[in-house]
Design a protein around this motif. Sequence first.
Motif, PDB file in Angstrom:
ATOM      1  N   UNK A 181       0.837  -1.199   0.000  1.00  0.00           N
ATOM      2  CA  UNK A 181       0.000   0.000   0.000  1.00  0.00           C
ATOM      3  C   UNK A 181       0.877   1.256   0.000  1.00  0.00           C
ATOM      4  N   UNK A 182       1.878   1.280   0.852  1.00  0.00           N
ATOM      5  CA  UNK A 182       2.779   2.439   0.911  1.00  0.00           C
ATOM      6  C   UNK A 182       3.499   2.630  -0.418  1.00  0.00           C
ATOM      7  N   UNK A 183       3.924   1.538  -1.027  1.00  0.00           N
ATOM      8  CA  UNK A 183       4.555   1.631  -2.342  1.00  0.00           C
ATOM      9  C   UNK A 183       3.602   2.169  -3.390  1.00  0.00           C
ATOM     10  N   UNK A 184       2.353   1.764  -3.304  1.00  0.00           N
ATOM     11  CA  UNK A 184       1.338   2.289  -4.237  1.00  0.00           C
ATOM     12  C   UNK A 184       1.142   3.784  -4.092  1.00  0.00           C
ATOM     13  N   UNK A 185       1.086   4.267  -2.848  1.00  0.00           N
ATOM     14  CA  UNK A 185       0.970   5.715  -2.629  1.00  0.00           C
ATOM     15  C   UNK A 185       2.175   6.435  -3.225  1.00  0.00           C
ATOM     16  N   UNK A 186       3.375   5.861  -3.058  1.00  0.00           N
ATOM     17  CA  UNK A 186       4.591   6.489  -3.592  1.00  0.00           C
ATOM     18  C   UNK A 186       4.523   6.585  -5.116  1.00  0.00           C
ATOM     19  N   UNK A 187       4.089   5.522  -5.762  1.00  0.00           N
ATOM     20  CA  UNK A 187       3.972   5.530  -7.220  1.00  0.00           C
ATOM     21  C   UNK A 187       2.969   6.595  -7.673  1.00  0.00           C
ATOM     22  N   UNK A 188       1.825   6.668  -7.000  1.00  0.00           N
ATOM     23  CA  UNK A 188       0.831   7.687  -7.364  1.00  0.00           C
ATOM     24  C   UNK A 188       1.411   9.094  -7.256  1.00  0.00           C
ATOM     25  N   UNK A 189       2.107   9.375  -6.166  1.00  0.00           N
ATOM     26  CA  UNK A 189       2.671  10.710  -5.983  1.00  0.00           C
ATOM     27  C   UNK A 189       3.775  11.007  -6.988  1.00  0.00           C
ATOM     28  N   UNK A 190       4.610  10.021  -7.284  1.00  0.00           N
ATOM     29  CA  UNK A 190       5.678  10.246  -8.266  1.00  0.00           C
ATOM     30  C   UNK A 190       5.110  10.463  -9.667  1.00  0.00           C
ATOM     31  N   UNK A 191       4.080   9.720 -10.018  1.00  0.00           N
ATOM     32  CA  UNK A 191       3.422   9.937 -11.322  1.00  0.00           C
ATOM     33  C   UNK A 191       2.799  11.323 -11.379  1.00  0.00           C
ATOM     34  N   UNK A 192       2.149  11.724 -10.306  1.00  0.00           N
ATOM     35  CA  UNK A 192       1.524  13.049 -10.263  1.00  0.00           C
ATOM     36  C   UNK A 192       2.576  14.158 -10.342  1.00  0.00           C
ATOM     37  N   UNK A 193       3.737  13.938  -9.747  1.00  0.00           N
ATOM     38  CA  UNK A 193       4.806  14.950  -9.769  1.00  0.00           C
ATOM     39  C   UNK A 193       5.349  15.154 -11.177  1.00  0.00           C
TER      40      UNK A 193
END
Length: 121
Positions: free
Chosen positions: A103-115
């Motif tokens: 789950x934490x890795x998924x949040x990181x991917x979402x934020x990096x894609x958004x950035x």
Amino acid sequence: MDPTSPAPAWRTSAFARLAWGTTLILAPRRVLRRWGRASGLAVGTLRVLGVRHLAQAAVTLRRPVPVVLVAGAAADLLHASTALALAAVDRRQRRIALRDAAIAGGWAVLDLCAARRPRRR
């Protein structure tokens, strides 16, 4: 912005994070029942994590710039790495720790894609 176009990725992620953080604060036992044991320590840990998610979502909604999104992703990656470390050393907590890391890795991917996406207001 066209009202029929999708919301920017950072906004969608931030509102999903608000919902997740609220769930962790208000219903940690329900989450834990699905994943494993609901010990007092685990309930408290989820509540603290929920507060962190709410704070991170608030900062992202207030200032949705790449540096904020990348910093949030770094926090999520640190969280994922500590969950993986727990999974490696505590067999009893392995299942829940691996799910938490995912789950934490998924949040990181979402934020990096958004950035990486151009910002629209």
